[in-house]
Enzyme design. Sequence first.
Site, PDB file in Angstrom:
ATOM      1  N   TYR A  34       0.836  -1.194   0.000  1.00 38.65           N
ATOM      2  CA  TYR A  34       0.000   0.000   0.000  1.00 38.65           C
ATOM      3  C   TYR A  34       0.879   1.255   0.000  1.00 38.65           C
ATOM      4  O   TYR A  34       0.705   2.158  -0.798  1.00 38.65           O
ATOM      5  CB  TYR A  34      -0.923  -0.002   1.221  1.00 38.65           C
ATOM      6  CG  TYR A  34      -1.850   1.198   1.272  1.00 38.65           C
ATOM      7  CD1 TYR A  34      -3.135   1.122   0.778  1.00 38.65           C
ATOM      8  CD2 TYR A  34      -1.412   2.405   1.807  1.00 38.65           C
ATOM      9  CE1 TYR A  34      -3.980   2.230   0.804  1.00 38.65           C
ATOM     10  CE2 TYR A  34      -2.235   3.511   1.837  1.00 38.65           C
ATOM     11  CZ  TYR A  34      -3.524   3.418   1.337  1.00 38.65           C
ATOM     12  OH  TYR A  34      -4.341   4.516   1.373  1.00 38.65           O
ATOM     13  N   LEU A  81     -32.637  12.045  19.621  1.00 47.75           N
ATOM     14  CA  LEU A  81     -33.609  10.971  19.812  1.00 47.75           C
ATOM     15  C   LEU A  81     -34.146  10.991  21.226  1.00 47.75           C
ATOM     16  O   LEU A  81     -33.414  11.309  22.169  1.00 47.75           O
ATOM     17  CB  LEU A  81     -32.944   9.609  19.576  1.00 47.75           C
ATOM     18  CG  LEU A  81     -32.551   9.257  18.141  1.00 47.75           C
ATOM     19  CD1 LEU A  81     -31.723   7.989  18.128  1.00 47.75           C
ATOM     20  CD2 LEU A  81     -33.797   9.081  17.284  1.00 47.75           C
ATOM     21  N   GLU A 114     -30.591  -0.532  15.223  1.00 45.87           N
ATOM     22  CA  GLU A 114     -29.157  -0.282  15.029  1.00 45.87           C
ATOM     23  C   GLU A 114     -28.483  -0.052  16.372  1.00 45.87           C
ATOM     24  O   GLU A 114     -29.125   0.346  17.335  1.00 45.87           O
ATOM     25  CB  GLU A 114     -28.947   0.998  14.201  1.00 45.87           C
ATOM     26  CG  GLU A 114     -29.483   0.882  12.812  1.00 45.87           C
ATOM     27  CD  GLU A 114     -29.282   2.166  12.019  1.00 45.87           C
ATOM     28  OE1 GLU A 114     -28.424   2.987  12.392  1.00 45.87           O
ATOM     29  OE2 GLU A 114     -30.010   2.312  11.031  1.00 45.87           O
ATOM     30  N   LYS A 116     -26.444   2.113  18.907  1.00 44.59           N
ATOM     31  CA  LYS A 116     -26.310   3.560  19.107  1.00 44.59           C
ATOM     32  C   LYS A 116     -24.870   3.821  19.541  1.00 44.59           C
ATOM     33  O   LYS A 116     -24.454   3.422  20.629  1.00 44.59           O
ATOM     34  CB  LYS A 116     -27.298   4.039  20.167  1.00 44.59           C
ATOM     35  CG  LYS A 116     -27.306   5.547  20.316  1.00 44.59           C
ATOM     36  CD  LYS A 116     -28.491   5.995  21.165  1.00 44.59           C
ATOM     37  CE  LYS A 116     -28.636   7.499  21.150  1.00 44.59           C
ATOM     38  NZ  LYS A 116     -27.486   8.195  21.716  1.00 44.59           N
ATOM     39  N   ASP A 118     -21.577   5.768  20.734  1.00 37.88           N
ATOM     40  CA  ASP A 118     -21.362   6.884  21.641  1.00 37.88           C
ATOM     41  C   ASP A 118     -20.217   7.748  21.117  1.00 37.88           C
ATOM     42  O   ASP A 118     -19.063   7.569  21.487  1.00 37.88           O
ATOM     43  CB  ASP A 118     -21.049   6.364  23.040  1.00 37.88           C
ATOM     44  CG  ASP A 118     -21.138   7.472  24.064  1.00 37.88           C
ATOM     45  OD1 ASP A 118     -21.641   8.561  23.722  1.00 37.88           O
ATOM     46  OD2 ASP A 118     -20.700   7.255  25.201  1.00 37.88           O
ATOM     47  N   ARG A 137     -22.702  18.574  14.526  1.00 32.64           N
ATOM     48  CA  ARG A 137     -24.132  18.766  14.696  1.00 32.64           C
ATOM     49  C   ARG A 137     -24.447  20.172  15.222  1.00 32.64           C
ATOM     50  O   ARG A 137     -25.430  20.781  14.847  1.00 32.64           O
ATOM     51  CB  ARG A 137     -24.662  17.715  15.678  1.00 32.64           C
ATOM     52  CG  ARG A 137     -26.103  17.919  16.054  1.00 32.64           C
ATOM     53  CD  ARG A 137     -26.616  16.744  16.879  1.00 32.64           C
ATOM     54  NE  ARG A 137     -28.024  16.916  17.139  1.00 32.64           N
ATOM     55  CZ  ARG A 137     -28.522  17.604  18.156  1.00 32.64           C
ATOM     56  NH1 ARG A 137     -27.705  18.187  19.014  1.00 32.64           N
ATOM     57  NH2 ARG A 137     -29.809  17.722  18.317  1.00 32.64           N
ATOM     58  N   TYR A 225     -25.193   6.451   9.452  1.00 26.19           N
ATOM     59  CA  TYR A 225     -26.480   5.819   9.769  1.00 26.19           C
ATOM     60  C   TYR A 225     -27.672   6.383   8.999  1.00 26.19           C
ATOM     61  O   TYR A 225     -28.778   5.877   9.120  1.00 26.19           O
ATOM     62  CB  TYR A 225     -26.759   5.818  11.269  1.00 26.19           C
ATOM     63  CG  TYR A 225     -26.605   7.161  11.966  1.00 26.19           C
ATOM     64  CD1 TYR A 225     -27.476   8.205  11.688  1.00 26.19           C
ATOM     65  CD2 TYR A 225     -25.600   7.353  12.910  1.00 26.19           C
ATOM     66  CE1 TYR A 225     -27.338   9.426  12.324  1.00 26.19           C
ATOM     67  CE2 TYR A 225     -25.453   8.578  13.549  1.00 26.19           C
ATOM     68  CZ  TYR A 225     -26.323   9.609  13.256  1.00 26.19           C
ATOM     69  OH  TYR A 225     -26.199  10.810  13.878  1.00 26.19           O
ATOM     70  N   LYS A 313     -31.472   3.081  25.942  1.00 25.65           N
ATOM     71  CA  LYS A 313     -30.126   3.241  26.507  1.00 25.65           C
ATOM     72  C   LYS A 313     -29.835   2.135  27.520  1.00 25.65           C
ATOM     73  O   LYS A 313     -30.613   1.921  28.449  1.00 25.65           O
ATOM     74  CB  LYS A 313     -30.023   4.593  27.223  1.00 25.65           C
ATOM     75  CG  LYS A 313     -30.214   5.773  26.284  1.00 25.65           C
ATOM     76  CD  LYS A 313     -28.903   6.306  25.810  1.00 25.65           C
ATOM     77  CE  LYS A 313     -28.495   7.474  26.649  1.00 25.65           C
ATOM     78  NZ  LYS A 313     -27.450   8.285  26.058  1.00 25.65           N
ATOM     79  N   CYS A 406       1.523  23.752  46.504  1.00 21.75           N
ATOM     80  CA  CYS A 406       1.633  22.318  46.248  1.00 21.75           C
ATOM     81  C   CYS A 406       1.390  21.549  47.543  1.00 21.75           C
ATOM     82  O   CYS A 406       2.034  21.832  48.560  1.00 21.75           O
ATOM     83  CB  CYS A 406       3.015  21.999  45.700  1.00 21.75           C
ATOM     84  SG  CYS A 406       3.331  20.227  45.590  1.00 21.75           S
ATOM     85  N   CYS A 409       4.980  19.964  48.637  1.00 24.82           N
ATOM     86  CA  CYS A 409       6.200  20.713  48.952  1.00 24.82           C
ATOM     87  C   CYS A 409       5.925  22.185  49.251  1.00 24.82           C
ATOM     88  O   CYS A 409       6.854  22.950  49.486  1.00 24.82           O
ATOM     89  CB  CYS A 409       7.215  20.596  47.816  1.00 24.82           C
ATOM     90  SG  CYS A 409       6.747  21.543  46.367  1.00 24.82           S
ATOM     91  N   CYS A 424       2.720  22.265  39.970  1.00 27.44           N
ATOM     92  CA  CYS A 424       3.667  22.724  40.987  1.00 27.44           C
ATOM     93  C   CYS A 424       4.919  23.226  40.269  1.00 27.44           C
ATOM     94  O   CYS A 424       5.405  22.590  39.350  1.00 27.44           O
ATOM     95  CB  CYS A 424       3.998  21.539  41.897  1.00 27.44           C
ATOM     96  SG  CYS A 424       5.454  21.775  42.913  1.00 27.44           S
ATOM     97  N   CYS A 429      10.259  19.002  43.849  1.00 29.36           N
ATOM     98  CA  CYS A 429       9.148  18.582  44.720  1.00 29.36           C
ATOM     99  C   CYS A 429       9.226  17.069  44.951  1.00 29.36           C
ATOM    100  O   CYS A 429       9.326  16.295  44.001  1.00 29.36           O
ATOM    101  CB  CYS A 429       7.833  18.955  44.029  1.00 29.36           C
ATOM    102  SG  CYS A 429       6.383  18.219  44.776  1.00 29.36           S
TER     103      CYS A 429
HETATM  104  S1  IVH Z   1     -30.383   7.939  13.998  1.00 34.55           S
HETATM  105  C1  IVH Z   1     -33.195  11.953  14.266  1.00 34.55           C
HETATM  106  N1  IVH Z   1     -28.697   6.066  14.474  1.00 34.55           N
HETATM  107  O1  IVH Z   1     -27.665   9.544  18.738  1.00 34.55           O
HETATM  108  C2  IVH Z   1     -31.944  11.428  14.706  1.00 34.55           C
HETATM  109  N2  IVH Z   1     -28.453   8.090  15.668  1.00 34.55           N
HETATM  110  O2  IVH Z   1     -29.710  10.910  20.461  1.00 34.55           O
HETATM  111  C3  IVH Z   1     -31.721  10.125  14.058  1.00 34.55           C
HETATM  112  N3  IVH Z   1     -26.544   8.111  17.212  1.00 34.55           N
HETATM  113  O3  IVH Z   1     -27.645  12.737  17.330  1.00 34.55           O
HETATM  114  C4  IVH Z   1     -30.469   9.573  14.535  1.00 34.55           C
HETATM  115  N4  IVH Z   1     -25.847   6.081  16.761  1.00 34.55           N
HETATM  116  O4  IVH Z   1     -25.569  11.343  17.112  1.00 34.55           O
HETATM  117  C5  IVH Z   1     -29.065   7.309  14.773  1.00 34.55           C
HETATM  118  N5  IVH Z   1     -27.264   4.263  14.752  1.00 34.55           N
HETATM  119  C6  IVH Z   1     -27.623   5.522  15.055  1.00 34.55           C
HETATM  120  C7  IVH Z   1     -26.929   6.303  15.996  1.00 34.55           C
HETATM  121  C8  IVH Z   1     -27.371   7.591  16.293  1.00 34.55           C
HETATM  122  C9  IVH Z   1     -25.627   7.173  17.469  1.00 34.55           C
HETATM  123  C10 IVH Z   1     -26.581   9.435  17.863  1.00 34.55           C
HETATM  124  C11 IVH Z   1     -26.704  10.579  16.911  1.00 34.55           C
HETATM  125  C12 IVH Z   1     -27.884  11.371  17.369  1.00 34.55           C
HETATM  126  C13 IVH Z   1     -28.074  10.889  18.753  1.00 34.55           C
HETATM  127  C14 IVH Z   1     -29.512  10.985  19.109  1.00 34.55           C
END
Ligand code: IVH
Length: 667
Positions: A34, A81, A114, A116, A118, A137, A225, A313, A406, A409, A424, A429
């Site tokens: 590569y 959401l 899906e 979610k 973080d 965002r 997503y 969640k 500190c 010391c 410090c 120290c």
């Molecule tokens: S769909 C109308 N899919 O969660 C919003 N969101 O609390 C539709 N997030 O701002 C979002 N994984 O940053 C969607 N598989 C996923 C996600 C996801 C993480 C986040 C996203 C959103 C926040 C909403």
Amino acid sequence: MTAKQEIETLKQSLHEYDHLYYVKNSPIISDQEYDALLRRLEELEAAHPECVSPDSPTQRVGGKVDERFKAVVHPAPMLSLDNTYNVDEVRAFHQRVLRGLPDIPEDDIEYVVELKFDGLAVALTYEDGLLVSGATRGDGLQGEDITANLRTLRSVPLKIDTEPFKRIEVRGEVFMPKKEFERINAKREAEGETPFANPRNAAAGALRLLDPAITAERRLDIFIYGVGFLSRNPFQTHYELQEKLSALRFPVNEHNRLCKNFESALALIEEFRDKREELDYEVDGLVIQLNSLAYRKKLGATSKFPRWAVAYKYEAEQAVSEIMDIVCQVGRTGSITPVAELRPVFVSGSTVSRATLHNEDEIKRKDIRVGDQVVIEKAGEIIPQVVRVIESSKERGAPFKMPTACPECQAPIYRAESEAVWRCVNSACPAQLKERLRYFASRKAMDIDHLGPAVIEQLVDSGQVKNFSDLYILKKDEVASLERLADKSAQNLIEEIAKSKSAGLSRLLHGLGVRHVGQRTAIVLARRFRSLDKLQETPYDELEKIDEIGPVIAESLRAFLDRDTNREEMERLRQLGILMEEQGDVPDSGGLLEGKQFVLTGTLSQLTREEAKEKIQSLGGRVTSTVTQKTDYLVAGASAGSKLEKAQKLGIQILDEGALQKLLQSG
Ligand code: IVH
């Protein structure tokens, strides 16, 4: 083939390899191949600058970020959401969906579930197939332009197939993989920087850096997503749309599931509860959303949330404890970190009795005080954190105040304008000294066994050790007078210290703890200069040009080398016989066998002992002569005797010659 044609071909191949490597996790060529292709492309582009296009893989890093990120208005609001925390709340969501779609039989309602992620939501816009803009965002209506930083993510396509859409805005979540988070934090700690509290913060920081080259080093990743804008929408369902995104080579997560009914969507909550722990990215829940785009349209959104989706969640494992005290710890570089002492509680697999409070601002924001009942959780399942105060007792202490001096010391402390930490000022120290000695003696630095925290504490408090060189003039009798140190241990310690004299330049440089010079940098420097004298002679301009060394490291290094007190200390070390050169090859850090201890015994047939030893060392392993609890592997050749027996007793993994060869080859 003309140069122009070759450039096009190379670009296409490299895009394909990036996609296979970063999105599909199934590379088909080696890193060397590569790199060779990329270098060829760079050469051709340098010779034909008119052929350089923004979608070239050579252009991932390079764009500039404005001092202030420009505002970007989203074509459609980026909503968030509604959160749910139990199955009943999810059922209530489904009932609301049914009520909102009175003419639709329940059997016709499909969901897509899906993970979610973080991380941080971003939007990427492509025009005529080219990535033209990337934004955060922000407040949902308007975000910040971070195009140059987003381009550095290798799974973000710089170019997509233009055929279906003239303009498309896709949305996704940027995150830092857990492994990367650990790597970056280990590096930060080694370099005297405050570690990030969790992968999300680390990713957020990296996305807002002004230098895309540094963002690129953080190895962020993304899952796409959904879409925010499409110039033409031929799709009936979300699932279909995602399949198209995937075909356009966007990184769409492999765990997305189409559920024919609500109950099967619910079942996934349990399925992913444990599975998510095994993934290399943080997943804090699931997103449950209607599949039909027409039904989504019918339901619409509130000003904050769509009515067609909900987040479930997972609760991070939490525990309740009490703040017994808030103490300030002094680190190796003088950083002063407030730490909560807690009533011990069990959370995510271990008992926690201390939790970092990060810094003064963080404590103020959460208003944490002694006596408070607090919620504890492990950030990224690793670092214990105080989430919030649940109940402040009547006898709660006064608001936390940073000490004015500190705590160790009493020297003045200061806070740089751009930093959240106090430091410090006193480099002598004792608390800093203890931490520096601990670092100096650590495995990957000078590797001085038996020089643990308790011994260091006594050596510093008794005034016997004021700097590194004092270690090398310690006499056995002095050491033996320390509390709880038997004669034999004192002897061992003296021997270990003496042994470390020949550790070599890279370990010494690492152990000195120069800011920004961690293990990897020390190795780069030792390889390049071979001796401290050579390094000492090298001016800033030359240091800064070295691959993997930049202005920050060069400046810190020069400042260290130019200080009289440091020069004097280096001279003392030299006089005492500490090796200031590198002899032989400098092994790579992070090798496959990093930190692993081997003992060789018996006769090997394919290799000599010496060859085996070198190979193990070249992969970062250590070879010692006696089997102890710390031994990771015993390599047993023909007619192995008592060592084999001892290893068996201790339950140490035993390798025959074939197994050793396999292990070495896999590295
Ligand atoms: S769909 C109308 N899919 O969660 C919003 N969101 O609390 C539709 N997030 O701002 C979002 N994984 O940053 C969607 N598989 C996923 C996600 C996801 C993480 C986040 C996203 C959103 C926040 C909403």
